[in-house]
Design a protein around this motif. Structure first.
Motif, PDB file in Angstrom:
ATOM      1  N   GLY A 138       0.810  -1.207   0.000  1.00 44.04           N
ATOM      2  CA  GLY A 138       0.000   0.000   0.000  1.00 44.04           C
ATOM      3  C   GLY A 138       0.843   1.257   0.000  1.00 44.04           C
ATOM      4  N   LEU A 139       1.927   1.247   0.774  1.00 34.72           N
ATOM      5  CA  LEU A 139       2.816   2.407   0.816  1.00 34.72           C
ATOM      6  C   LEU A 139       3.487   2.631  -0.525  1.00 34.72           C
ATOM      7  N   MET A 140       3.877   1.542  -1.177  1.00 37.60           N
ATOM      8  CA  MET A 140       4.472   1.664  -2.505  1.00 37.60           C
ATOM      9  C   MET A 140       3.466   2.220  -3.504  1.00 37.60           C
ATOM     10  N   GLN A 141       2.200   1.813  -3.390  1.00 39.13           N
ATOM     11  CA  GLN A 141       1.201   2.339  -4.317  1.00 39.13           C
ATOM     12  C   GLN A 141       0.992   3.838  -4.124  1.00 39.13           C
ATOM     13  N   LEU A 142       0.986   4.284  -2.869  1.00 36.54           N
ATOM     14  CA  LEU A 142       0.896   5.721  -2.620  1.00 36.54           C
ATOM     15  C   LEU A 142       2.072   6.457  -3.258  1.00 36.54           C
ATOM     16  N   ALA A 143       3.268   5.896  -3.122  1.00 36.44           N
ATOM     17  CA  ALA A 143       4.456   6.535  -3.693  1.00 36.44           C
ATOM     18  C   ALA A 143       4.410   6.524  -5.219  1.00 36.44           C
ATOM     19  N   LEU A 176      10.264   6.167 -10.845  1.00 27.42           N
ATOM     20  CA  LEU A 176       9.645   4.865 -10.585  1.00 27.42           C
ATOM     21  C   LEU A 176      10.706   3.771 -10.488  1.00 27.42           C
ATOM     22  N   ALA A 177      11.701   3.831 -11.348  1.00 37.41           N
ATOM     23  CA  ALA A 177      12.774   2.835 -11.302  1.00 37.41           C
ATOM     24  C   ALA A 177      13.548   2.931  -9.991  1.00 37.41           C
ATOM     25  N   PHE A 212      14.609   0.686  -4.599  1.00 34.34           N
ATOM     26  CA  PHE A 212      14.547   0.776  -3.138  1.00 34.34           C
ATOM     27  C   PHE A 212      13.766  -0.397  -2.569  1.00 34.34           C
ATOM     28  N   ARG A 213      12.627  -0.704  -3.143  1.00 32.91           N
ATOM     29  CA  ARG A 213      11.803  -1.813  -2.639  1.00 32.91           C
ATOM     30  C   ARG A 213      12.569  -3.126  -2.719  1.00 32.91           C
TER      31      ARG A 213
END
Length: 342
Positions: free
Chosen positions: A304-309, A327-328, A333-334
């Motif tokens: 969810g946090l990644m989707q917000l970002a 985005l890359a 980072f992820r």
């Protein structure tokens, strides 16, 4: 610090809803007052902070506009902007779109040129020394006249290359988006991108959101969580890929509710909601604090946090190539993030 808190802290972030004047910290306010030989009715930072009591949007705005009286010179606007960008970079913000309110300054005798030149110098210096990129959004005050907004728009044109878009903020009551239809039409003709505040749980919230979407044809909506009140509005937003710049901590301060549940539902509905800090010097939360407020209430997890970002990058006013690079970096980072412990 928990693993998820560390993830939030370290995650590269984009901020799309920050009022520069709302980042005027009490320490800087007192310093600028002294520098400009002004007397404030506060003997200390603590006394000044204790005056920040808000029960709703109008009570906040009264304190907000009174506070910016200390901003008088180009150096003041430089210091304000650089301080925000330094704070944002310390929280791993890599890109910011910043609002400024020229009418709040020109109406008290500070020239447009003084305001924007101070801001612009700080943007350049921060990008060179801190590696944070930023762009500027000029907001009109909706409780001023449409004629005043048009005059401000025309005054901005010599500086057009420094301004990416225009917005609309301040007291929403009896000041609907269509009041400024012609101003925003002209702004679009001049090449500006468009956004408008649709604050949380205001009178006629959904009517104002519809006006933004159908009459003004905005590119983004600031706040806008009441879009969820009508499925037809959600469908328009999904179809057009509109972004929403939610601000949980400021929601708490002016409504008593972070609207985290609304943010979660917006994600579930496929709406491009983002998290931002709004007026952090007054509400006590920059980007990390706002993301933590949502995470601790609804546990979005890394996905969810990644989707917000990702949403913030996708609805940012940047070229496609720049978005793809951001985005890359986010995905890198992820991939490198330490796995969550059991």
């Amino acid at each position: 610090m928990t693993d998820i808190d560390a993830f939030i802290t370290d995650m590269p972030k984009c901020e799309l809803h920050i009022h520069l004047e709302g980042s005027l910290e009490p320490e800087m306010k007192l310093m600028l007052a002294s520098r400009n030989r002004m007397t404030l009715p506060f003997e200390s930072v603590e006394a000044l902070k204790s005056s920040y009591t808000f029960r709703d949007l109008p009570s906040f705005l009264a304190i907000y506009y009174d506070g910016m009286r200390v901003l008088q010179t180009e150096s003041d606007f430089y210091d304000l902007t650089y301080a925000y960008l330094a704070k944002a970079r310390s929280q791993n913000v890599v890109y910011a779109e910043m609002f400024f309110d020229p009418q709040a300054h020109t109406s008290r005798g500070v020239s447009f040129d003084t305001v924007i030149r101070g801001i612009r110098r700080a943007q350049i210096d921060a990008e060179n020394s801190l590696n944070i990129r930023s762009q500027l959004i000029m907001c009109f005050l909706r409780d001023f006249s449409a004629e005043s907004a048009m005059a401000t728009l025309l005054e901005s044109l010599p500086y057009k290359e420094w301004i990416i878009g225009v917005g609309l903020d301040s007291d929403e009551r009896n000041n609907p988006p269509v009041k400024f239809r012609e101003v925003f039409k002209r702004a679009r003709e001049e090449g500006y991108l468009l956004t408008m505040h649709c604050d949380v749980d205001q009178d006629n919230s959904t009517r104002h959101i519809r006006q933004c979407m159908e009459d003004i044809l905005v590119d983004r909506i600031d706040h806008g969580v009441n879009t969820l009140d009508e499925e037809a509005l959600c469908e328009i937003a999904r179809t057009r890929g509109l972004g929403f710049t939610a601000c949980p901590v400021s929601n708490i301060c002016v409504t008593g509710d972070s609207k985290a549940q609304h943010i979660q539902r917006m994600l579930q509905e496929g709406l491009r909601v983002t998290i931002n800090s709004d007026d952090p010097a007054y509400f006590g939360g920059y980007m990390i604090e706002n993301l933590l407020a949502v995470q601790h209430e609804i546990d979005l997890g890394r996905d969810g946090l990644m989707q917000l970002a990702r949403n913030a990058i996708e609805v940012a006013w940047l070229p496609r190539q720049t978005k793809d690079a951001l985005l890359a970096d986010l995905e890198s980072f992820r991939s490198a993030a330490t796995p969550l412990t059991a």
